[in-house]
Design an enzyme around this catalytic site. Structure first.
Site, PDB file in Angstrom:
ATOM      1  N   TYR A   1      34.062  45.103  37.996  1.00 50.52           N
ATOM      2  CA  TYR A   1      32.636  44.934  38.242  1.00 50.52           C
ATOM      3  C   TYR A   1      31.986  46.320  38.344  1.00 50.52           C
ATOM      4  CZ  TYR A   1      34.056  40.121  38.869  1.00 50.52           C
ATOM      5  OH  TYR A   1      34.584  38.879  38.652  1.00 50.52           O
TER       6      TYR A   1
ATOM      7  N   ARG B   1      37.249  46.875  48.544  1.00 53.85           N
ATOM      8  CA  ARG B   1      38.321  46.303  47.733  1.00 53.85           C
ATOM      9  C   ARG B   1      38.435  47.128  46.467  1.00 53.85           C
ATOM     10  NH1 ARG B   1      39.360  39.956  45.945  1.00 53.85           N
ATOM     11  NH2 ARG B   1      41.594  40.091  46.345  1.00 53.85           N
TER      12      ARG B   1
ATOM     13  N   GLN C   1      31.777  39.712  51.125  1.00 49.57           N
ATOM     14  CA  GLN C   1      32.125  40.677  50.096  1.00 49.57           C
ATOM     15  C   GLN C   1      30.903  40.837  49.197  1.00 49.57           C
ATOM     16  OE1 GLN C   1      34.356  39.765  46.359  1.00 49.57           O
ATOM     17  NE2 GLN C   1      36.027  40.875  47.352  1.00 49.57           N
TER      18      GLN C   1
ATOM     19  N   GLY D   1      44.723  33.424  48.367  1.00 54.60           N
ATOM     20  CA  GLY D   1      43.622  32.714  47.735  1.00 54.60           C
ATOM     21  C   GLY D   1      43.993  31.305  47.326  1.00 54.60           C
ATOM     22  N   ARG D   2      44.709  31.190  46.203  1.00 52.49           N
ATOM     23  CA  ARG D   2      45.059  29.859  45.687  1.00 52.49           C
ATOM     24  C   ARG D   2      45.814  29.022  46.722  1.00 52.49           C
ATOM     25  NH1 ARG D   2      45.382  33.353  41.374  1.00 52.49           N
ATOM     26  NH2 ARG D   2      44.285  32.709  39.473  1.00 52.49           N
TER      27      ARG D   2
ATOM     28  N   SER E   1      41.422  34.971  51.058  1.00 52.06           N
ATOM     29  CA  SER E   1      40.950  35.944  50.084  1.00 52.06           C
ATOM     30  C   SER E   1      39.638  35.490  49.441  1.00 52.06           C
ATOM     31  CB  SER E   1      42.014  36.129  49.002  1.00 52.06           C
ATOM     32  OG  SER E   1      41.712  37.224  48.174  1.00 52.06           O
TER      33      SER E   1
END
Length: 796
Positions: A573, A621, A492, A718-719, A414
């Site tokens: 955003y 996304r 991205q 991700g993490r 991710s």
């Protein structure tokens, strides 16, 4: 102690009996407004875990219950003309009436003062005269209402309608009948509870309920104990085939909307809530009776273990609340799944069965493999068939075509902001960061949000694609990924909008820069939150300029060698802030309705798509919900996704939130997956567009389960990849998978075998002379009523 119990249901009675067992000197009084013979409902289901607790606490009750139980291990799922059986589950159920009679007798034996057909005295009076007041007065608890300021309840009435019914048909297993009607999808939850009958719960979304004409009796008021005869007759007609000539039985049967009850506190002074007055959990994951009796056991134990009531009640809530919250999370996922069951009406039957079984996220693929290996294998084989794969493999290692890009597996790294660039230029850190993730086996590696302009950065450490120097630096990264792995790499691109000009994450996330600030842009002059920048509301000229910056970034991304382009329209955003009514208050054609709020993001996507090569893949996304009142909901997300798909998006990457600072997300394991599920099954799957699920997914078992259930096409982690860059390859080793979906780089191939660990890999000797054979398959146990078993024996 002197104890007052308001409510003579199973929880209240069981608590009274337990307290008298612990100390016969306790003075326990129960008030129950209904008569002893007034029993509503049919069967109640218990888990083996709960039964073990009951056995430890009161062997007399446990022994009687065990003699009355219907026991089985199978679930039969009837869907689209097929029935699939899944075993190894383990159920025990009994008549609610018999359970109450047992508990009533037990209380009387032990000296509990049970007062039926009697309203309890005022709770304030009881609180003054008794050491403890137990409010076991149910869903519509008067005690909870009276002290609402202390308990701080929240009631969440749901959209589906359901009715408790019974049938004289004795089922052999737990039955899910999922039926498509002219009005929509309806379902039956059925299970045996004795030699003579089964529970038969009918449930459907309110829209289906109205379309079927069940609202004919909506305004009728039924006296206690009186059933909705017209609706029952209609249910009997609709489910005539499933009833197979047997009768529908009623007991105070009328339409109900399930209400989830939560309370911030369970106690007020010496008054404590128990069972449905404190919490409810949807019937699809267990019975309220089970939870109430578990409450009673824990409360009695805590009172016995502590010298005073106050400490005992604090200990009870500390011990019991996490258990209840875990159950409620599972129940919430389950009830929402059934509310949306209509979106799966065209799903493959085997995949649908797995989807249903894993709806609460408590059962996963690995868990199912332990319970019923045969069905687990069927699910995996079916997934390979649905995806035209020549070989059976763990779902995460099946290939996938993302738009025009072939991926070797379904694992995505991710996008994660690293805040480690200088003047927007990615450096050695980014080469190692993304290169290691690609070598770690993921099918697709995504960059962090790469900003389309200098003032479109979130922080001074963010990367960009607004200069040729930046594009050249990214080319070094993509070349490394392509030259050293089978992964594809995606960029991205995005613009920070009103969330820009802030400190590095570890210096203060979302906090404005103290030096070097730059102007931030947004659809409206509204800050992200308290203490944040007040942005400039964009005019048409600025909108045109930013659109062209996205176009230029896309061109550079192509030149830099990226395989996939993702336009960032999530997390508050710039483009995301146009989509949300919380951040977009414009009065021109770019604000107001969802259609208007979509207008500018679609303009940007259209412009970018025109310059992005057709042989490559482009997607977006989105934030599926704003997690804030007045913001976008998951239903809005379906419309947003559909609009992007209509404008050429080849995948939808489904995240959520971060639109406003005061959001209230419902965090939990795989908590965002239901949003991906809804978008995939309502709009994306029919168009061949892929959906990516993301959010608190950390195990390969969860990844496989999400894919096998058809909730997403790809899963982004991700993490998890920060914790272990080689996570995908390690997952392959742990699943004993060898194939094209997980190719080890040659220098690392020697590490493919899982390292041995002390005695866990020891080979055990044979220590039995004779093999222990079982005549009955323990995976599949059916309920055979005693009278049927006797008749069978006689016939032999």
């Amino acid at each position: 102690m002197k104890i007052a119990i308001i409510g003579g249901g199973p929880g209240g009675l069981y608590f009274g009996a337990l307290m008298k067992q612990l100390d016969t000197n306790h003075e326990v009084t129960v008030w129950e407004r209904n008569a002893a013979s007034d029993t509503f409902g049919f069967g109640v289901v218990f888990s083996d875990e709960t039964l073990g607790g009951i056995g430890n606490a009161d062997p007399v009750v446990a022994e009687y219950m065990s003699r009355r139980f219907a026991r089985w291990s199978d679930i039969d799922i009837h869907f689209r003309g097929q029935m699939h059986t899944v075993g190894g589950q383990g159920f025990a159920a009994m008549s609610r009436k018999e359970l109450l009679e047992l508990l009533q007798r037990r209380c009387i034996e032990l000296g509990v003062d049970v007062r039926f057909s009697t309203m309890a005295p005022d709770v304030e009076q009881l609180s003054a005269e008794y050491d403890l007041v137990l409010a076991a007065d149910g869903l519509n608890s008067a005690v909870r209402t009276k002290y609402a300021e202390s308990f701080k309840p929240s009631l969440d009435p749901r959209t589906s309608k359901y009715m408790w019914l019974g049938t004289d048909q004795v089922f052999e297993a737990f039955k899910f009948f999922v039926k498509e009607t002219d009005a929509g999808t309806m379902q039956i939850h059925g299970y045996p509870y004795s030699d003579e009958g089964s529970t038969f719960i009918v449930e459907m979304h309110e829209d289906v309920w109205r379309a079927a004409g069940f609202d004919e009796t909506e305004n009728e008021v039924f006296a206690p104990g009186v059933s909705d005869a017209k609706s029952v007759a209609k249910v009997s007609e609709i489910f005539a085939e499933e009833l197979a000539g047997y009768q529908v039985l009623t007991n105070n049967s009328k339409w109900i909307n399930f209400t989830t009850v939560r309370n911030e506190n369970w106690r007020h002074g010496n008054i404590v809530l128990l069972g449905d007055s404190a919490h409810t959990a949807h019937f699809s994951i267990g019975s309220g009776t089970k939870l109430a009796m578990e409450d009673a056991l824990a409360l009695a134990a805590c009172l016995h273990e502590h010298a005073d009531v106050d400490n005992a009640l604090a200990a009870y809530e500390t011990e019991r609340r996490p258990v209840v919250q875990s159950t409620q999370r599972a129940a919430q996922a389950s009830l929402e799944w059934f509310e949306n069951i209509g979106q799966y009406k065209d799903q493959d039957p085997v995949q649908f069965c797995f989807n249903l079984l894993t709806r609460s996220r408590r059962i996963t693929y690995d868990n199912l493999k332990l319970r019923d290996p045969g069905f687990a294998q069927t699910v995996e084989e079916n997934f390979a068939r649905l995806n035209n794969s020549p070989s059976v493999a763990p779902a995460m290692f099946q290939p996938h075509k993302l738009g025009n890009t072939d991926l070797v597996n379904r694992v995505v790294v991710s996008s994660m902001d690293m805040y480690s660039a200088t003047d927007g230029v990615p450096g050695e850190f980014h080469l190692v960061h993304l290169g290691s993730k690609a070598m770690g086996g993921a099918g697709l590696v995504m960059t962090e949000m790469v900003c389309v302009s200098n003032i479109g950065r979130i922080t001074p450490g963010c990367t960009g694609l607004y200069t040729d120097e930046q594009a050249s630096a990214w080319k070094r990264v993509t070349d490394y990924v392509h030259g050293n792995s089978n992964a594809k790499i995606g960029a991205q691109i995005g613009h920070s909008g009103r969330k820009g000009s802030t400190k590095l994450m570890w210096d203060g996330i979302d906090q404005p820069l103290e030096e070097g600030n730059w102007e931030v842009l947004a659809p409206s002059a509204l800050p992200y939150g308290e203490g944040c920048h007040v942005p400039v509301a964009m005019n048409r000229s600025q909108m045109d300029e930013v659109r062209e910056q996205f176009v230029a970034a896309a061109r550079r991304a192509d030149a830099a060698g990226f395989d996939v382009l993702e336009v960032h329209m999530a997390h508050g955003y710039l483009l995301s802030s146009f989509l949300s009514p919380l951040s977009n208050k414009r009065t021109d054609e770019y604000g107001g309705s969802l259609e208007n709020r979509l207008r500018y993001p679609l303009e940007v996507l259209d412009a970018v798509r025109q310059v992005w090569p057709e042989e490559k893949t482009i997607g977006v996304r989105i934030s599926a919900t704003d997690w804030s009142e007045g913001g976008n909901t998951e239903e809005d997300a379906v419309g947003i996704a559909a609009a992007f798909i209509n404008h050429g998006a080849q995948f939808i990457d489904v995240s959520s939130g971060q639109i406003v600072k005061n959001e209230k997300p419902a965090f939990g394991r795989s908590y965002q997956t239901p949003f991906a599920d809804k978008i995939r099954n309502q709009v994306a799957a029919q168009t061949g567009v892929s959906v990516i699920a993301v959010g608190a997914v950390s195990s390969y078992d969860d990844v496989n389960s999400i894919l096998l259930a058809g909730r997403a096409d790809l899963v982004a982690l991700g993490r998890t990849h920060l914790y272990n860059p080689q996570w995908t390859l390690q997952a392959a080793a742990e699943q004993d998978y060898v194939g094209a979906g997980a190719t080890w780089p040659l220098p690392l191939k020697a590490g493919r075998r899982k390292p041995p660990a002390a005695r866990t890999d020891a080979v055990r000797p044979r220590l039995s002379l004779l093999s222990q054979t079982q005549e009955v398959d323990p995976t599949h146990v059916r309920w055979t009523p005693a009278k049927d078993a006797q008749a069978l024996a006689t016939s032999r």
